[in-house]
Design a protein around this motif. Structure first.
Motif, PDB file in Angstrom:
ATOM      1  N   UNK A 196       7.831 -11.754   3.573  1.00 15.18           N
ATOM      2  CA  UNK A 196       8.682 -11.223   4.663  1.00 15.18           C
ATOM      3  C   UNK A 196      10.297 -11.346   4.244  1.00 15.18           C
ATOM      4  N   UNK A 197      10.546 -12.334   3.395  1.00 15.77           N
ATOM      5  CA  UNK A 197      12.057 -12.747   3.237  1.00 15.77           C
ATOM      6  C   UNK A 197      12.456 -11.959   2.158  1.00 15.77           C
ATOM      7  N   UNK A 198      11.866 -11.490   1.305  1.00 16.83           N
ATOM      8  CA  UNK A 198      12.312 -10.626   0.084  1.00 16.83           C
ATOM      9  C   UNK A 198      11.942  -9.198   0.231  1.00 16.83           C
ATOM     10  N   UNK A 199      10.772  -8.848   0.613  1.00 16.04           N
ATOM     11  CA  UNK A 199      10.449  -7.289   0.875  1.00 16.04           C
ATOM     12  C   UNK A 199       9.402  -7.235  -0.164  1.00 16.04           C
ATOM     13  N   UNK A 200       8.505  -6.283  -0.044  1.00 10.03           N
ATOM     14  CA  UNK A 200       7.477  -6.018  -1.065  1.00 10.03           C
ATOM     15  C   UNK A 200       8.414  -5.311  -2.442  1.00 10.03           C
ATOM     16  N   UNK A 201       9.480  -4.602  -2.242  1.00  2.99           N
ATOM     17  CA  UNK A 201       9.839  -3.840  -3.498  1.00  2.99           C
ATOM     18  C   UNK A 201      10.486  -5.110  -4.550  1.00  2.99           C
ATOM     19  N   UNK A 202      11.123  -6.139  -3.758  1.00  4.28           N
ATOM     20  CA  UNK A 202      11.487  -7.265  -4.588  1.00  4.28           C
ATOM     21  C   UNK A 202      10.525  -7.946  -5.182  1.00  4.28           C
ATOM     22  N   UNK A 203       9.323  -8.193  -4.369  1.00  3.02           N
ATOM     23  CA  UNK A 203       8.079  -9.078  -4.936  1.00  3.02           C
ATOM     24  C   UNK A 203       7.519  -8.302  -6.227  1.00  3.02           C
ATOM     25  N   UNK A 204       7.440  -6.930  -6.138  1.00  2.00           N
ATOM     26  CA  UNK A 204       6.757  -6.225  -7.315  1.00  2.00           C
ATOM     27  C   UNK A 204       7.685  -6.155  -8.425  1.00  2.00           C
ATOM     28  N   UNK A 205       9.041  -6.176  -8.057  1.00  3.29           N
ATOM     29  CA  UNK A 205      10.163  -6.292  -9.099  1.00  3.29           C
ATOM     30  C   UNK A 205      10.112  -7.329  -9.827  1.00  3.29           C
ATOM     31  N   UNK A 206      10.093  -8.504  -9.153  1.00  3.72           N
ATOM     32  CA  UNK A 206       9.993  -9.980  -9.887  1.00  3.72           C
ATOM     33  C   UNK A 206       8.829 -10.223 -10.497  1.00  3.72           C
ATOM     34  N   UNK A 207       7.494  -9.703  -9.982  1.00  2.00           N
ATOM     35  CA  UNK A 207       6.607 -10.011 -10.574  1.00  2.00           C
ATOM     36  C   UNK A 207       6.216  -9.081 -11.849  1.00  2.00           C
ATOM     37  N   UNK A 208       6.598  -8.048 -12.073  1.00  2.00           N
ATOM     38  CA  UNK A 208       6.981  -7.286 -13.473  1.00  2.00           C
ATOM     39  C   UNK A 208       7.706  -7.815 -14.350  1.00  2.00           C
ATOM     40  N   UNK A 209       8.909  -8.408 -13.953  1.00  2.00           N
ATOM     41  CA  UNK A 209       9.843  -9.291 -14.728  1.00  2.00           C
ATOM     42  C   UNK A 209       8.984 -10.500 -15.256  1.00  2.00           C
ATOM     43  N   UNK A 245       1.269  -0.048   4.775  1.00  2.00           N
ATOM     44  CA  UNK A 245       2.224   0.529   3.861  1.00  2.00           C
ATOM     45  C   UNK A 245       2.912  -0.279   2.782  1.00  2.00           C
ATOM     46  N   UNK A 246       3.092  -1.444   3.133  1.00  2.00           N
ATOM     47  CA  UNK A 246       3.598  -2.769   2.092  1.00  2.00           C
ATOM     48  C   UNK A 246       2.691  -2.330   0.865  1.00  2.00           C
ATOM     49  N   UNK A 247       1.439  -2.534   1.154  1.00  2.00           N
ATOM     50  CA  UNK A 247       0.307  -2.394   0.034  1.00  2.00           C
ATOM     51  C   UNK A 247       0.495  -1.111  -0.742  1.00  2.00           C
ATOM     52  N   UNK A 248       0.581  -0.112  -0.159  1.00  2.00           N
ATOM     53  CA  UNK A 248       0.960   1.513  -0.815  1.00  2.00           C
ATOM     54  C   UNK A 248       2.188   1.333  -1.740  1.00  2.00           C
ATOM     55  N   UNK A 249       3.303   0.684  -1.222  1.00  2.00           N
ATOM     56  CA  UNK A 249       4.375   0.682  -1.770  1.00  2.00           C
ATOM     57  C   UNK A 249       4.273  -0.363  -3.023  1.00  2.00           C
ATOM     58  N   UNK A 250       3.463  -1.375  -2.917  1.00  2.00           N
ATOM     59  CA  UNK A 250       3.199  -2.252  -4.233  1.00  2.00           C
ATOM     60  C   UNK A 250       2.406  -1.415  -5.154  1.00  2.00           C
ATOM     61  N   UNK A 251       1.221  -0.661  -4.712  1.00  2.00           N
ATOM     62  CA  UNK A 251       0.575   0.127  -5.570  1.00  2.00           C
ATOM     63  C   UNK A 251       1.279   1.272  -6.205  1.00  2.00           C
ATOM     64  N   UNK A 253       4.612   1.057  -6.997  1.00  2.00           N
ATOM     65  CA  UNK A 253       5.591   0.502  -7.841  1.00  2.00           C
ATOM     66  C   UNK A 253       4.745  -0.023  -9.012  1.00  2.00           C
ATOM     67  N   UNK A 254       3.641  -0.508  -9.074  1.00  2.00           N
ATOM     68  CA  UNK A 254       2.832  -0.796 -10.103  1.00  2.00           C
ATOM     69  C   UNK A 254       2.402   0.206 -10.981  1.00  2.00           C
ATOM     70  N   UNK A 255       2.237   1.636 -10.195  1.00  2.00           N
ATOM     71  CA  UNK A 255       1.793   2.781 -11.030  1.00  2.00           C
ATOM     72  C   UNK A 255       3.035   3.252 -11.800  1.00  2.00           C
ATOM     73  N   UNK A 256       4.111   3.161 -11.116  1.00  2.00           N
ATOM     74  CA  UNK A 256       5.347   3.567 -11.627  1.00  2.00           C
ATOM     75  C   UNK A 256       5.728   2.929 -13.037  1.00  2.00           C
ATOM     76  N   UNK A 257       5.395   1.367 -13.110  1.00  3.65           N
ATOM     77  CA  UNK A 257       5.625   0.666 -14.097  1.00  3.65           C
ATOM     78  C   UNK A 257       4.806   0.892 -15.555  1.00  3.65           C
TER      79      UNK A 257
END
Length: 295
Positions: A196-209, A245-251, A253-257
């Motif tokens: 909620x605080x970070x947003x899913x895009x930041x969560x996936x970015x930090x996860x991949x890092x 929608x958050x889950x689609x965004x996560x998927x 971003x993971x696909x793009x990685x």
């Protein structure tokens, strides 16, 4: 990699609510193979792994339910996923309760030297027999893959995950032993507060890092990570979950990685579902993970 292999795991031995064994059929019925073929994949369906449902509820070891049956089935899953990897295919495993990941990850950790794992789930699945309030093995698979738990389970895989190679996303229902485990091992966990605080895009970015040093990433997605309004057909729903929608965004971003090397989608329970809604969500997320886009 344009070769994709599907394996169904019709298993409900790891938990107490019946029906999740029909999850693979529900996801297939929702059209997963056709959706992936349209994306250009060569899809081979390996059918369902044999599950020892005949021993269900017949044996208990300590407080562990169906230990022998889960162990035997997990070995078959491991061997089937190993065959997929030897065929240079992307393993997509459909469940079935989350204990199935004991077998999936046993194969993946043997194949990769330094596997990363994204655990997309409302729960930590980090219990061991001493901390489990239920004895249900579907609450233990991540701990098992890290090398903690009953010997029959931990010995299924020859190489263990490293705690620093695991990221949990969407967590909102942890037992006290799981909280202690995460703190003790300094594991990266994005609870719903962080999402909620970070947003899913930041969560996936930090996860991949965080997983940048790994040589491949496995996604283990429990449909109960999403809020029950989107996925009512799960065995252990928890309010306040991730959105569709958050889950689609996560998927996406993971696909793009291009870092995801295997995936499992688990805990679809058609008995508890509404017109196969949860299985259809699973198919949509699978497609996003594997490259489906609007344009």
């Amino acid at each position: 990699m344009n070769k994709l292999a599907i394996l169904g795991v019709p298993m409900d031995l790891g938990q107490a609510r019946r029906g999740v064994d029909m999850g693979p059929s529900a996801i297939r019925y929702a059209g997963v193979a056709g959706r992936l073929k349209k994306l250009g994949y060569t899809v081979k369906d390996y059918g369902n792994v044999t599950v020892d449902n005949g021993t269900a509820q017949e044996e208990t070891h300590g407080n562990l339910k169906n230990l022998i049956a889960v162990t035997q089935t997990s070995r078959r899953i491991r061997d089937a996923v190993k065959t997929m990897l030897e065929d240079n295919s992307f393993p997509l495993v459909l469940g079935g309760d989350h204990s199935m990941s004991i077998g999936t990850l046993a194969a993946m950790t043997a194949h990769y030297n330094n596997l990363g794992v994204i655990w997309y789930d409302a729960h930590g699945d980090l219990n061991v027999p001493a901390t489990s309030p239920t004895g249900n093995i579907h609450g233990m698979p991540l701990a098992v893959n890290l090398g903690y738990g009953h010997d029959m389970l931990t010995q299924i895989g020859t190489r263990k995950l490293k705690t620093e190679n695991v990221v949990l996303i969407g967590v909102r229902d942890l037992d006290e032993g799981e909280r202690a485990f995460i703190r003790e091992h300094n594991m990266l966990a994005f609870t719903m507060h962080e999402v909620d605080v970070l947003g899913m895009a930041a969560v996936i970015e930090q996860t991949l890092a965080h997983l940048a040093h790994t040589d491949g990433i496995h996604l283990s997605l429990d449909l109960d990570a999403l809020d029950p309004m989107y996925c009512p057909g799960v065995g252990t729903p928890v309010l306040g979950g991730l959105t569709y929608r958050e889950s689609h965004l996560a998927m996406e971003l993971l696909a793009a990685s291009m870092r995801i090397v295997s995936a499992e989608f688990v805990e679809v329970n058609p008995i508890l579902d509404e017109r196969n809604k949860t299985a259809e969500v699973a198919v949509a997320l699978i497609a996003s993970l594997l490259g489906d886009t609007l344009l």
